[in-house]
Design a protein around this motif. Structure first.
Motif, PDB file in Angstrom:
ATOM      1  N   ALA A 194     -25.026 -43.093 -14.854  1.00 53.44           N
ATOM      2  CA  ALA A 194     -24.916 -44.557 -14.869  1.00 53.44           C
ATOM      3  C   ALA A 194     -25.442 -45.167 -16.157  1.00 53.44           C
ATOM      4  O   ALA A 194     -25.367 -46.385 -16.352  1.00 53.44           O
ATOM      5  CB  ALA A 194     -25.671 -45.147 -13.676  1.00 53.44           C
ATOM      6  N   GLY A 195     -25.973 -44.329 -17.054  1.00 53.31           N
ATOM      7  CA  GLY A 195     -26.497 -44.841 -18.307  1.00 53.31           C
ATOM      8  C   GLY A 195     -27.878 -45.455 -18.189  1.00 53.31           C
ATOM      9  O   GLY A 195     -28.360 -46.112 -19.112  1.00 53.31           O
ATOM     10  N   GLN A 196     -28.545 -45.243 -17.053  1.00 52.69           N
ATOM     11  CA  GLN A 196     -29.884 -45.800 -16.856  1.00 52.69           C
ATOM     12  C   GLN A 196     -30.950 -44.975 -17.559  1.00 52.69           C
ATOM     13  O   GLN A 196     -31.969 -45.512 -18.005  1.00 52.69           O
ATOM     14  CB  GLN A 196     -30.185 -45.893 -15.365  1.00 52.69           C
ATOM     15  N   LEU A 197     -30.734 -43.681 -17.636  1.00 45.95           N
ATOM     16  CA  LEU A 197     -31.675 -42.779 -18.289  1.00 45.95           C
ATOM     17  C   LEU A 197     -30.908 -41.845 -19.217  1.00 45.95           C
ATOM     18  O   LEU A 197     -29.751 -41.520 -18.956  1.00 45.95           O
ATOM     19  CB  LEU A 197     -32.443 -41.948 -17.259  1.00 45.95           C
ATOM     20  N   ALA A 198     -31.563 -41.416 -20.289  1.00 44.00           N
ATOM     21  CA  ALA A 198     -30.985 -40.400 -21.168  1.00 44.00           C
ATOM     22  C   ALA A 198     -31.313 -39.025 -20.604  1.00 44.00           C
ATOM     23  O   ALA A 198     -32.359 -38.832 -19.977  1.00 44.00           O
ATOM     24  CB  ALA A 198     -31.542 -40.540 -22.574  1.00 44.00           C
ATOM     25  N   HIS A 199     -30.415 -38.082 -20.828  1.00 46.10           N
ATOM     26  CA  HIS A 199     -30.636 -36.737 -20.305  1.00 46.10           C
ATOM     27  C   HIS A 199     -31.951 -36.161 -20.826  1.00 46.10           C
ATOM     28  O   HIS A 199     -32.668 -35.447 -20.102  1.00 46.10           O
ATOM     29  CB  HIS A 199     -29.476 -35.818 -20.691  1.00 46.10           C
ATOM     30  N   GLY A 208     -34.201 -32.656  -3.722  1.00 49.75           N
ATOM     31  CA  GLY A 208     -33.483 -33.923  -3.778  1.00 49.75           C
ATOM     32  C   GLY A 208     -33.595 -34.633  -5.111  1.00 49.75           C
ATOM     33  O   GLY A 208     -33.005 -35.696  -5.311  1.00 49.75           O
ATOM     34  N   ARG A 209     -34.331 -34.032  -6.028  1.00 49.60           N
ATOM     35  CA  ARG A 209     -34.618 -34.689  -7.295  1.00 49.60           C
ATOM     36  C   ARG A 209     -33.406 -34.706  -8.224  1.00 49.60           C
ATOM     37  O   ARG A 209     -33.099 -35.719  -8.857  1.00 49.60           O
ATOM     38  CB  ARG A 209     -35.772 -33.968  -7.978  1.00 49.60           C
ATOM     39  N   ASP A 210     -32.700 -33.604  -8.316  1.00 44.16           N
ATOM     40  CA  ASP A 210     -31.606 -33.478  -9.282  1.00 44.16           C
ATOM     41  C   ASP A 210     -30.529 -34.539  -9.092  1.00 44.16           C
ATOM     42  O   ASP A 210     -30.063 -35.148 -10.061  1.00 44.16           O
ATOM     43  CB  ASP A 210     -30.973 -32.088  -9.185  1.00 44.16           C
ATOM     44  N   ALA A 211     -30.112 -34.748  -7.849  1.00 44.88           N
ATOM     45  CA  ALA A 211     -29.022 -35.682  -7.584  1.00 44.88           C
ATOM     46  C   ALA A 211     -29.385 -37.088  -8.040  1.00 44.88           C
ATOM     47  O   ALA A 211     -28.565 -37.800  -8.642  1.00 44.88           O
ATOM     48  CB  ALA A 211     -28.662 -35.681  -6.101  1.00 44.88           C
ATOM     49  N   VAL A 212     -30.627 -37.512  -7.785  1.00 46.83           N
ATOM     50  CA  VAL A 212     -31.074 -38.847  -8.173  1.00 46.83           C
ATOM     51  C   VAL A 212     -31.074 -38.988  -9.693  1.00 46.83           C
ATOM     52  O   VAL A 212     -30.579 -39.970 -10.248  1.00 46.83           O
ATOM     53  CB  VAL A 212     -32.479 -39.130  -7.616  1.00 46.83           C
ATOM     54  N   LEU A 213     -31.619 -37.993 -10.371  1.00 44.66           N
ATOM     55  CA  LEU A 213     -31.704 -38.060 -11.830  1.00 44.66           C
ATOM     56  C   LEU A 213     -30.335 -37.957 -12.488  1.00 44.66           C
ATOM     57  O   LEU A 213     -30.051 -38.660 -13.468  1.00 44.66           O
ATOM     58  CB  LEU A 213     -32.622 -36.953 -12.344  1.00 44.66           C
ATOM     59  N   GLN A 214     -29.475 -37.112 -11.947  1.00 43.60           N
ATOM     60  CA  GLN A 214     -28.132 -36.972 -12.523  1.00 43.60           C
ATOM     61  C   GLN A 214     -27.334 -38.255 -12.360  1.00 43.60           C
ATOM     62  O   GLN A 214     -26.572 -38.643 -13.258  1.00 43.60           O
ATOM     63  CB  GLN A 214     -27.397 -35.795 -11.865  1.00 43.60           C
ATOM     64  N   ARG A 215     -27.475 -38.928 -11.223  1.00 39.91           N
ATOM     65  CA  ARG A 215     -26.783 -40.210 -11.017  1.00 39.91           C
ATOM     66  C   ARG A 215     -27.279 -41.245 -12.033  1.00 39.91           C
ATOM     67  O   ARG A 215     -26.495 -42.035 -12.568  1.00 39.91           O
ATOM     68  CB  ARG A 215     -27.001 -40.723  -9.596  1.00 39.91           C
ATOM     69  N   ALA A 270     -39.897 -38.422  -2.451  1.00 37.44           N
ATOM     70  CA  ALA A 270     -38.651 -38.943  -3.014  1.00 37.44           C
ATOM     71  C   ALA A 270     -38.790 -39.274  -4.497  1.00 37.44           C
ATOM     72  O   ALA A 270     -39.816 -39.799  -4.940  1.00 37.44           O
ATOM     73  CB  ALA A 270     -38.205 -40.188  -2.249  1.00 37.44           C
ATOM     74  N   THR A 271     -37.761 -38.970  -5.249  1.00 40.73           N
ATOM     75  CA  THR A 271     -37.663 -39.390  -6.646  1.00 40.73           C
ATOM     76  C   THR A 271     -36.908 -40.708  -6.703  1.00 40.73           C
ATOM     77  O   THR A 271     -35.835 -40.838  -6.106  1.00 40.73           O
ATOM     78  CB  THR A 271     -36.937 -38.324  -7.484  1.00 40.73           C
ATOM     79  N   VAL A 272     -37.470 -41.677  -7.406  1.00 35.62           N
ATOM     80  CA  VAL A 272     -36.884 -43.011  -7.478  1.00 35.62           C
ATOM     81  C   VAL A 272     -36.696 -43.397  -8.937  1.00 35.62           C
ATOM     82  O   VAL A 272     -37.602 -43.220  -9.756  1.00 35.62           O
ATOM     83  CB  VAL A 272     -37.791 -44.057  -6.777  1.00 35.62           C
ATOM     84  N   VAL A 273     -35.520 -43.922  -9.262  1.00 36.80           N
ATOM     85  CA  VAL A 273     -35.263 -44.469 -10.600  1.00 36.80           C
ATOM     86  C   VAL A 273     -35.195 -45.987 -10.450  1.00 36.80           C
ATOM     87  O   VAL A 273     -34.362 -46.502  -9.699  1.00 36.80           O
ATOM     88  CB  VAL A 273     -33.950 -43.926 -11.183  1.00 36.80           C
ATOM     89  N   TRP A 274     -36.089 -46.671 -11.134  1.00 33.08           N
ATOM     90  CA  TRP A 274     -36.174 -48.119 -10.956  1.00 33.08           C
ATOM     91  C   TRP A 274     -36.488 -48.820 -12.267  1.00 33.08           C
ATOM     92  O   TRP A 274     -36.885 -48.192 -13.251  1.00 33.08           O
ATOM     93  CB  TRP A 274     -37.195 -48.479  -9.891  1.00 33.08           C
ATOM     94  N   THR A 275     -36.295 -50.144 -12.269  1.00 30.40           N
ATOM     95  CA  THR A 275     -36.598 -50.934 -13.457  1.00 30.40           C
ATOM     96  C   THR A 275     -38.094 -51.212 -13.499  1.00 30.40           C
ATOM     97  O   THR A 275     -38.818 -51.052 -12.503  1.00 30.40           O
ATOM     98  CB  THR A 275     -35.838 -52.266 -13.448  1.00 30.40           C
ATOM     99  N   GLU A 276     -38.562 -51.669 -14.647  1.00 27.65           N
ATOM    100  CA  GLU A 276     -39.982 -51.999 -14.783  1.00 27.65           C
ATOM    101  C   GLU A 276     -40.374 -53.100 -13.804  1.00 27.65           C
ATOM    102  O   GLU A 276     -41.473 -53.062 -13.220  1.00 27.65           O
ATOM    103  CB  GLU A 276     -40.269 -52.432 -16.222  1.00 27.65           C
TER     104      GLU A 276
END
Length: 224
Positions: free
Chosen positions: A163-168, A152-159, A91-97
């Motif tokens: 949401a402004g959490q990550l830059a493209h 499943g990686r693209d959907a997580v990163l695109q979201r 799973a790809t996870v986008v999280w805070t520090e």
């Protein structure tokens, strides 16, 4: 850190907000509040004060402003629900520090099979880390933990980008490339015809026509 002109603007907003809700703010008190809020960006403070004007009655306090600053830090249970996904290496996870560091503290318990103790350890560390971050006026900073499941990686990163959490630019190298489109129609080629695909440009179409002539195969233009 707020620039001098931004601090002046914040003083104006504090005084005006206090007046709107029926309060008065002395210059000394305003200076102390500005000092405590100077670590936040002005747009976040403007939104917080707008919320104060809508919601407060009678008294403006530093605590009330801090409660309404959207600093991007998720609630503890929300952070845990996101972090537990990292137990699956696919799973790809986008999280805070803070979420990442709290997960690191809980991971040995996860690996030992004690999910209940892991959650408790995570929440304790996360609460402490976010409290420290907020005391320092630090907004949430997000990072991506890339799993090996590309599907499943693209959907997580695109979201996260939406949401402004990550830059493209931060995730572009991890996004799947669109499937390549052949310059020719492979089905037509099996039938003995050289036929350009609809996406082929004029130069490619000309080259394919030359190839068809050399091979003695009918081209799409000749067939037409």
């Amino acid at each position: 850190m707020l620039a001098d002109h931004e601090q002046d603007r914040l003083v104006e907003l504090l005084v005006a907000t206090a007046e709107v809700i029926g309060d008065q703010l002395r210059p000394t008190a305003a200076a102390f509040i500005v000092n405590d809020l100077a670590g936040y960006p002005l747009p976040a403070l403007e939104k917080a004060l707008a919320a104060c004007r809508r919601e407060l009655k009678g008294r403006l306090s530093l605590a009330a402003i801090l409660e309404r600053i959207d600093d991007g830090h998720p609630a503890p249970n929300e952070a845990w629900a996101n972090a537990i996904r990292a137990a699956d290496e696919a799973a790809t996870v986008v999280w805070t520090e803070q979420t990442r560091d709290s997960w690191t503290a809980a991971l040995p318990l996860i690996e030992a099979g004690d999910k209940i103790a892991a959650r408790q350890a995570f929440l304790e560390v996360y609460t402490r880390l976010t409290k420290d971050a907020r005391a320092a006026g630090q907004l949430a900073v997000h990072h991506a933990s890339i799993g090996f499941d590309a599907s499943g990686r693209d959907a997580v990163l695109q979201r996260a980008v939406a949401a402004g959490q990550l830059a493209h630019e931060q995730v572009a190298e991890h996004l799947a490339l669109p499937p390549a489109t052949p310059a020719f129609n492979p089905v037509a080629l099996l039938a003995g015809r050289v036929e350009a695909s609809p996406e082929a440009n004029a130069r490619t179409r000309a080259r394919l026509a030359e190839l068809a002539e050399l091979l003695g195969a009918p081209s799409a233009k000749a067939a037409a």
